[in-house]
Motif scaffolding. Sequence first.
Motif, mmCIF file in Angstrom:
data_model
loop_
_atom_site.group_PDB
_atom_site.id
_atom_site.type_symbol
_atom_site.label_atom_id
_atom_site.label_comp_id
_atom_site.label_asym_id
_atom_site.label_seq_id
_atom_site.Cartn_x
_atom_site.Cartn_y
_atom_site.Cartn_z
ATOM 1 N N ALA A 1 -16.811 -50.320 14.404
ATOM 2 C CA ALA A 1 -17.143 -51.647 13.889
ATOM 3 C C ALA A 1 -18.100 -51.527 12.713
ATOM 4 C CB ALA A 1 -17.767 -52.509 14.978
ATOM 5 N N LEU A 2 -17.803 -52.261 11.635
ATOM 6 C CA LEU A 2 -18.636 -52.249 10.437
ATOM 7 C C LEU A 2 -18.834 -53.676 9.958
ATOM 8 C CD1 LEU A 2 -20.076 -50.825 8.060
ATOM 9 C CD2 LEU A 2 -17.858 -50.714 6.923
ATOM 10 N N CYS A 3 -20.080 -54.082 9.767
ATOM 11 C CA CYS A 3 -20.405 -55.407 9.246
ATOM 12 C C CYS A 3 -21.373 -55.234 8.079
ATOM 13 C CB CYS A 3 -21.031 -56.275 10.340
ATOM 14 S SG CYS A 3 -21.258 -58.009 9.846
ATOM 15 N N GLN A 4 -20.956 -55.706 6.895
ATOM 16 C CA GLN A 4 -21.808 -55.548 5.718
ATOM 17 C C GLN A 4 -23.070 -56.392 5.827
ATOM 18 O OE1 GLN A 4 -21.072 -53.368 3.567
ATOM 19 N NE2 GLN A 4 -18.888 -52.987 3.774
ATOM 20 N N LEU A 5 -22.924 -57.600 6.334
ATOM 21 C CA LEU A 5 -24.072 -58.489 6.482
ATOM 22 C C LEU A 5 -23.820 -59.391 7.684
ATOM 23 C CD1 LEU A 5 -26.768 -59.543 5.343
ATOM 24 C CD2 LEU A 5 -25.448 -61.159 3.959
ATOM 25 N N GLY A 6 -24.593 -59.184 8.773
ATOM 26 C CA GLY A 6 -24.384 -60.003 9.955
ATOM 27 C C GLY A 6 -24.752 -59.259 11.218
ATOM 28 N N SER A 7 -23.994 -59.483 12.294
ATOM 29 C CA SER A 7 -24.341 -58.910 13.592
ATOM 30 C C SER A 7 -23.123 -58.282 14.259
ATOM 31 C CB SER A 7 -24.923 -59.983 14.515
ATOM 32 O OG SER A 7 -23.959 -60.982 14.800
ATOM 33 N N ILE A 8 -23.405 -57.285 15.107
ATOM 34 C CA ILE A 8 -22.380 -56.581 15.866
ATOM 35 C C ILE A 8 -22.809 -56.547 17.329
ATOM 36 C CG2 ILE A 8 -21.197 -54.386 16.239
ATOM 37 C CD1 ILE A 8 -21.546 -53.744 13.324
ATOM 38 N N GLU A 9 -21.883 -56.884 18.223
ATOM 39 C CA GLU A 9 -22.126 -56.759 19.663
ATOM 40 C C GLU A 9 -20.936 -56.049 20.286
ATOM 41 O OE1 GLU A 9 -22.528 -59.416 23.754
ATOM 42 O OE2 GLU A 9 -22.724 -60.402 21.791
ATOM 43 N N ILE A 10 -21.165 -54.820 20.780
ATOM 44 C CA ILE A 10 -20.110 -54.032 21.380
ATOM 45 C C ILE A 10 -20.462 -53.787 22.844
ATOM 46 C CG2 ILE A 10 -18.768 -51.910 21.275
ATOM 47 C CD1 ILE A 10 -18.426 -53.681 18.838
ATOM 48 N N LEU A 11 -19.758 -54.467 23.749
ATOM 49 C CA LEU A 11 -19.936 -54.304 25.190
ATOM 50 C C LEU A 11 -21.408 -54.418 25.592
ATOM 51 C CD1 LEU A 11 -17.384 -51.411 25.819
ATOM 52 C CD2 LEU A 11 -17.021 -53.879 25.969
ATOM 53 N N GLY A 12 -22.069 -55.448 25.079
ATOM 54 C CA GLY A 12 -23.447 -55.736 25.454
ATOM 55 C C GLY A 12 -24.502 -55.116 24.574
ATOM 56 N N VAL A 13 -24.146 -54.171 23.695
ATOM 57 C CA VAL A 13 -25.105 -53.534 22.783
ATOM 58 C C VAL A 13 -25.061 -54.271 21.448
ATOM 59 C CG1 VAL A 13 -25.786 -51.409 21.627
ATOM 60 C CG2 VAL A 13 -24.807 -51.325 23.935
ATOM 61 N N GLU A 14 -26.199 -54.824 21.027
ATOM 62 C CA GLU A 14 -26.253 -55.652 19.833
ATOM 63 C C GLU A 14 -26.998 -54.956 18.709
ATOM 64 O OE1 GLU A 14 -27.679 -59.571 20.567
ATOM 65 O OE2 GLU A 14 -26.631 -59.778 22.475
ATOM 66 N N ASP A 15 -26.567 -55.249 17.482
ATOM 67 C CA ASP A 15 -27.236 -54.757 16.279
ATOM 68 C C ASP A 15 -26.938 -55.752 15.177
ATOM 69 O OD1 ASP A 15 -28.712 -53.213 14.598
ATOM 70 O OD2 ASP A 15 -27.312 -51.536 14.499
ATOM 71 N N GLY A 16 -27.799 -55.798 14.164
ATOM 72 C CA GLY A 16 -27.587 -56.746 13.076
ATOM 73 C C GLY A 16 -28.381 -56.369 11.849
ATOM 74 N N ARG B 1 -17.712 -59.070 17.757
ATOM 75 C CA ARG B 1 -18.018 -59.034 19.189
ATOM 76 C C ARG B 1 -16.841 -58.418 19.943
ATOM 77 N NH1 ARG B 1 -17.969 -63.504 21.775
ATOM 78 N NH2 ARG B 1 -19.346 -62.897 23.463
ATOM 79 N N VAL B 2 -17.173 -57.475 20.840
ATOM 80 C CA VAL B 2 -16.199 -56.912 21.768
ATOM 81 C C VAL B 2 -16.788 -57.006 23.153
ATOM 82 C CG1 VAL B 2 -14.881 -54.870 22.429
ATOM 83 C CG2 VAL B 2 -15.328 -55.333 20.000
ATOM 84 N N VAL B 3 -16.117 -57.714 24.054
ATOM 85 C CA VAL B 3 -16.633 -57.922 25.411
ATOM 86 C C VAL B 3 -15.521 -57.646 26.423
ATOM 87 C CG1 VAL B 3 -18.346 -59.621 24.677
ATOM 88 C CG2 VAL B 3 -16.070 -60.385 25.364
ATOM 89 N N ARG B 4 -15.932 -57.265 27.633
ATOM 90 C CA ARG B 4 -14.976 -57.091 28.722
ATOM 91 C C ARG B 4 -14.958 -58.345 29.585
ATOM 92 N NH1 ARG B 4 -12.650 -52.288 29.035
ATOM 93 N NH2 ARG B 4 -13.724 -50.417 28.288
ATOM 94 N N VAL B 5 -13.784 -58.719 30.045
ATOM 95 C CA VAL B 5 -13.605 -59.925 30.860
ATOM 96 C C VAL B 5 -13.208 -59.525 32.261
ATOM 97 C CG1 VAL B 5 -12.342 -62.070 31.102
ATOM 98 C CG2 VAL B 5 -12.941 -61.226 28.825
#
Length: 266
Positions: free
Chosen positions: A215-230, A262-266
């Motif tokens: 996952a790559l975000c130039q400007l914004g936020s990333i949430e992968i399976l509960g781990v967030e970064d921005g 965002r990537v989450v498990r259901v």
Amino acid sequence: MQTRYRWNRLFAALLVIGAGILFLLDNFHVINISLGEMIADFWPLILVYFGLICLVQSLRGVLDGRGIHFGELLFGLLLLFLGANFLAMNLEYPHISWLDIWKFWPLFLIYLGIQLLLSPRTKKRDSSHSGRRKAGQWYRHEQGDGYEYNLFGEINVGKVPFSLENKHYWVGFGSIELNLTQAIIPDGETVLQASGIFGSINVYLPSQLPTRVNALCQLGSIEILGVEDGGIVKHTSFQTPDFEEADQRLVLDLSMVCGELRVVRV
């Protein structure tokens, strides 16, 4: 994704090195600089930077056989033009006035018309695609890996059961939602790519599906399976422990210029 990440690191490294050299020369009175004046004069370089990133990403399609990504190509050229024009204005070099720039707005209509001409007519689709195309959404399916895009609006996948296959989704200004909880997963490795300019990408995974995420975000936020970064130029990679040995594997390649991933498990 890795190629794009290397370009990001290269541009960021050159920016930091250049700033360090300038401040070092200022400390030894070789030059006289003001941080406030530098920011006021050279902030358009941010637009130039993101324009170059979009151009590199759009031309990646030539290498992997998908062709040029015209949406990101045009957006990159627009950012480069605006950044260069703002920079010339700040440095009192010849530039184009906003009144003259506005005269070119019909080019947007020409672009839309060309897209309509180049996009083949949508053929009747099977039930796996039902309910996934909204009014105003353009759809193109190429031989091999599929490609679905929407310049303005939404792409929603997974309202009904469907067979998962390699595919690339792109949105200009809007959102992509991939609900894979009802997907029929084939054996082997399936690659899903989702990218956009401004907006959000949300992926909902089954609880036990072995997955690798880039996952790559130039400007914004990333949430992968509960781990967030921005923040600015954020890159995240994740792989489940059982990915390499699994019979059914999913690879997610996600990128957004400005927005949320965002990537989450259901």
